[in-house]
Design a protein around this motif. Structure first.
Motif, PDB file in Angstrom:
ATOM      1  N   HIS A  44    -109.292  78.475  45.322  1.00  0.00           N
ATOM      2  CA  HIS A  44    -108.424  79.415  46.044  1.00  0.00           C
ATOM      3  C   HIS A  44    -109.137  79.976  47.266  1.00  0.00           C
ATOM      4  O   HIS A  44    -109.676  81.077  47.235  1.00  0.00           O
ATOM      5  N   TYR A 154    -102.097  74.707  48.452  1.00  0.00           N
ATOM      6  CA  TYR A 154    -101.401  74.840  47.170  1.00  0.00           C
ATOM      7  C   TYR A 154    -100.033  75.460  47.433  1.00  0.00           C
ATOM      8  O   TYR A 154     -99.924  76.553  47.965  1.00  0.00           O
ATOM      9  N   TRP A 159     -99.811  69.615  45.504  1.00  0.00           N
ATOM     10  CA  TRP A 159    -100.685  70.042  46.583  1.00  0.00           C
ATOM     11  C   TRP A 159    -100.349  69.239  47.828  1.00  0.00           C
ATOM     12  O   TRP A 159     -99.989  68.067  47.749  1.00  0.00           O
TER      13      TRP A 159
END
Length: 169
Positions: A44, A154, A159
């Protein structure tokens, strides 16, 4: 400015990718298997920092040779199975990028990485345990190669591939 979180993975050589993808096709729930096999380095990264991230990755990847990897065993994930993959060079790569991006990292990405390639996930524990035992019985360590870095966006499911940074290019 795209706010979608970014994911960074290590690209694998063609033979290793084919091996892991074949296992994913056999053992990953089909409705969840919308990605090829991958080794996630960061889960992330902030989408709004994409320009800074890609700038660093371009420079960093150019200075690296392909990374020899060791596939050293299997890992039971509770609801899935993964192959342990890595070496000191992958750990050093992860640490270097962690230091560069520390203020942006989530707690998950601030931890030491345990590199792996997941070939089954989100199944009943007894199904995962059976596959783990089956694969462990015949497992022999083997070599693979990290060929570059892949940056993804994302988007709450599949993805989106954004950019590939080949090592040494």
């Amino acid at each position: 400015m795209d706010a979608a979180p970014l994911i960074l993975t290590l690209a694998l050589d063609e033979a290793a990718a084919s091996f892991f993808n074949a296992l994913r096709r056999r053992h990953f729930p089909p409705e969840r298997n919308y990605l090829d096999a991958h080794l996630t380095l960061f889960h992330h990264l902030p989408g709004p920092e994409q320009a800074a991230i890609t700038g660093l990755l371009s420079e960093y990847a150019r200075g690296l040779a392909p990374l020899p990897l060791q596939v050293s065993g299997l890992q039971f994930l509770g609801q899935g199975v993964a192959y342990r993959v890595g070496n000191e060079a992958v750990e050093a790569l992860h640490r270097d990028l962690q230091q560069a991006w520390w203020p942006w990292l989530t707690p998950q990405d601030q931890q030491k990485r345990r590199p792996h390639v997941t070939i089954q996930n989100k199944v009943r524990p007894e199904v995962a345990r059976a596959l783990y035992q089956q694969l462990t019985e015949t497992f022999e360590p083997f070599a693979a190669t990290g060929t570059g870095l892949q940056l993804w966006a994302y988007r709450n499911g599949p993805w989106e591939a954004l950019q590939y940074f080949p090592f040494g290019a």
